[in-house]
Design a protein around this motif. Structure first.
Motif, short mmCIF file in Angstrom:
data_model
loop_
_atom_site.label_atom_id
_atom_site.label_comp_id
_atom_site.label_asym_id
_atom_site.label_seq_id
_atom_site.Cartn_x
_atom_site.Cartn_y
_atom_site.Cartn_z
N LYS A 68 44.86 -48.33 -31.04
CA LYS A 68 43.85 -49.01 -30.22
C LYS A 68 43.18 -50.10 -31.04
O LYS A 68 42.85 -49.89 -32.22
CB LYS A 68 42.80 -47.95 -29.81
CG LYS A 68 41.59 -48.49 -29.14
CD LYS A 68 41.80 -48.61 -27.66
CE LYS A 68 40.68 -49.32 -26.95
NZ LYS A 68 41.01 -49.62 -25.56
N ILE A 69 43.02 -51.27 -30.45
CA ILE A 69 42.37 -52.38 -31.15
C ILE A 69 41.24 -52.91 -30.28
O ILE A 69 41.45 -53.35 -29.15
CB ILE A 69 43.38 -53.54 -31.44
CG1 ILE A 69 44.53 -53.04 -32.29
CG2 ILE A 69 42.69 -54.71 -32.13
CD1 ILE A 69 45.79 -52.82 -31.53
N LYS A 126 47.06 -52.15 -25.60
CA LYS A 126 46.33 -51.53 -26.72
C LYS A 126 45.05 -52.30 -27.07
O LYS A 126 44.20 -51.81 -27.77
CB LYS A 126 47.22 -51.49 -27.97
CG LYS A 126 48.32 -50.45 -27.92
CD LYS A 126 48.99 -50.45 -29.28
CE LYS A 126 50.06 -49.40 -29.39
NZ LYS A 126 50.69 -49.47 -30.73
N ILE A 127 44.98 -53.57 -26.64
CA ILE A 127 43.85 -54.42 -27.06
C ILE A 127 42.76 -54.45 -25.99
O ILE A 127 43.03 -54.74 -24.83
CB ILE A 127 44.33 -55.86 -27.35
CG1 ILE A 127 45.42 -55.85 -28.42
CG2 ILE A 127 43.15 -56.74 -27.79
CD1 ILE A 127 46.06 -57.21 -28.69
N ASN A 137 48.67 -57.04 -23.42
CA ASN A 137 48.77 -55.96 -24.41
C ASN A 137 47.78 -54.84 -24.07
O ASN A 137 46.57 -55.02 -24.15
CB ASN A 137 48.47 -56.53 -25.80
CG ASN A 137 48.88 -55.58 -26.90
OD1 ASN A 137 48.60 -54.40 -26.84
ND2 ASN A 137 49.56 -56.11 -27.90
N SER A 182 48.65 -54.47 -33.13
CA SER A 182 49.07 -53.61 -32.01
C SER A 182 50.46 -53.01 -32.26
O SER A 182 50.86 -52.08 -31.59
CB SER A 182 49.04 -54.38 -30.69
OG SER A 182 50.07 -55.34 -30.67
N GLU A 183 51.18 -53.52 -33.26
CA GLU A 183 52.48 -52.91 -33.61
C GLU A 183 52.28 -51.66 -34.47
O GLU A 183 53.23 -50.93 -34.72
CB GLU A 183 53.33 -53.93 -34.38
CG GLU A 183 53.80 -55.08 -33.51
CD GLU A 183 54.46 -56.18 -34.32
OE1 GLU A 183 55.01 -55.89 -35.39
OE2 GLU A 183 54.37 -57.34 -33.88
#
Ligand code: NDP
Length: 309
Positions: A171-172, A195-196, A193, A166-167
């Motif tokens: 998008k994960i 993005k996850i 987080n 995520s750094e």
């Protein structure tokens, strides 16, 4: 390499925490020891942050293993960075063949072989290794800057990989099957987080793409689904790396971990095993237990050698 004519007291195969820990103890026992390992530090170098090794509040796997290596070398260990291909017993001696074709000899051996990443064995996996598929988030995350990636797995490795990615990535998708088993501290970070995104699946089916990864297909309660991703990080555990031990007739349990007793002895005289590859330490498989098994194995080798000499 120039090691072929020397007879070592001890050859340690594997340069992770168990192998380096064993060498530190072997050198203090004044055993002439050689470490053979393709990756100095083993799988630990892949850990972005370690917070459970005594003496360090927080340290990267790479930095911790650098300290192990420095200490082992300062005490006299010689490290050959290569894969040990084969091992044979001839009389009282062991002969180990190393990648370059050279052979090294010793009176005793510690197998600190470690683990290999487990593979999914699905279509597209082998085709895209290094072209979007990775088994090491800390090594490869930077290649996915501003991209969309999937992390496969429901354990702490998958959680840690998603957090690290995520750094870099935008998008994960964290795709798991069955029960998620993240430790609470990691689960909390994932929840926070943005993005996850966690995806519940019942299995990963295929990796798709042309030259590189373009998508992943998985099975869910609503049927088969495909999402576009440029990277897939496979974090589904590991399997013991035992090919060389098999050649020597070492006994293993049903999951192919090397069976050891409390002295880290295997079924073959003067062959010991240490670290994740063994049934030792109640199968706890931590850095601290690997180092401890290495120390015990070196101590056992020393006791055996002084009675022989
Ligand atoms: P685990 O064995 O804990 O988890 C493996 C995960 O992968 C499970 O969710 C499993 O699901 C899944 N899996 C296995 N095979 C497949 C497959 N073919 N397709 C999809 N999913 C699959 O391994 P980890 O590497 O996560 O962890 C190993 C050890 O290392 C643990 O003790 C862990 O705590 C530790 N660790 C600690 C970290 C930390 O503290 N920061 C970081 C990383 C690891 P299923 O249950 O359905 O088989």
């Amino acid at each position: 390499m120039g090691e072929k004519n020397k007879l070592y007291d001890l050859i340690i195969i594997g340069a992770g925490p168990a192998g380096l820990g064993a060498s530190i103890y072997a050198s203090r026992y004044k055993l002439k020891n050689l470490i053979i390992g393709s990756e100095i530090g083993g799988q630990v170098v892949e850990a972005a942050e370690i917070e459970n090794y005594a003496g360090f509040n927080s340290i990267s796997g790479r930095d911790l293993m650098k300290k192990f290596q420095e200490q082992a070398e300062n005490l006299g260990a010689k490290i050959v960075q290569a894969e040990a291909d084969d091992i044979k017993k001839a009389g009282d001696e062991f002969e180990i063949s190393v990648g370059t074709g050279e052979k090294c000899k010793s009176k005793s051996v510690i197998l600190a072989l470690g683990m290999n990443p487990r593979k999914m064995n699905i279509p597209g996996e082998d085709k895209f290794i290094g072209k979007g598929i990775s088994y090491c988030a800390t090594c490869d995350a930077m290649f996915f800057m501003n991209k969309t990636v999937a992390v496969i797995g429901g354990g702490d490795s998958a959680a840690a990989a998603a957090i690290h990615l995520s750094e870099f990535a935008d998008k994960i998708y964290l795709i798991h099957r069955g029960r998620m088993r993240f430790k609470p501290a990691l689960a909390e970070q994932i929840k926070r987080n943005k993005k996850i995104e966690i995806i519940d699946s019942t299995g990963i089916k295929e990796i798709k793409g042309n030259q590189t990864v373009e998508g992943i297909v998985y099975e869910s309660a609503e049927g088969e689904k495909e999402i576009p991703v440029q990277g897939v990080f496979v974090e589904i555990g590991a399997v013991p790396k035992i090919a060389i031990a098999k050649n020597l007739g070492i006994k293993m349990d049903e999951q192919e971990y090397i069976i050891v007793d409390q002295a880290q002895k295997t079924n073959i005289e003067n062959v010991y095993a240490a670290g994740d590859v063994t049934t030792g330490s109640n199968k706890f498989r931590q850095i601290i237990t690997a180092v401890a098994e290495g120390a015990v194995a070196a101590g056992s080798a020393y006791k055996q050698l002084i009675t022989r000499n």
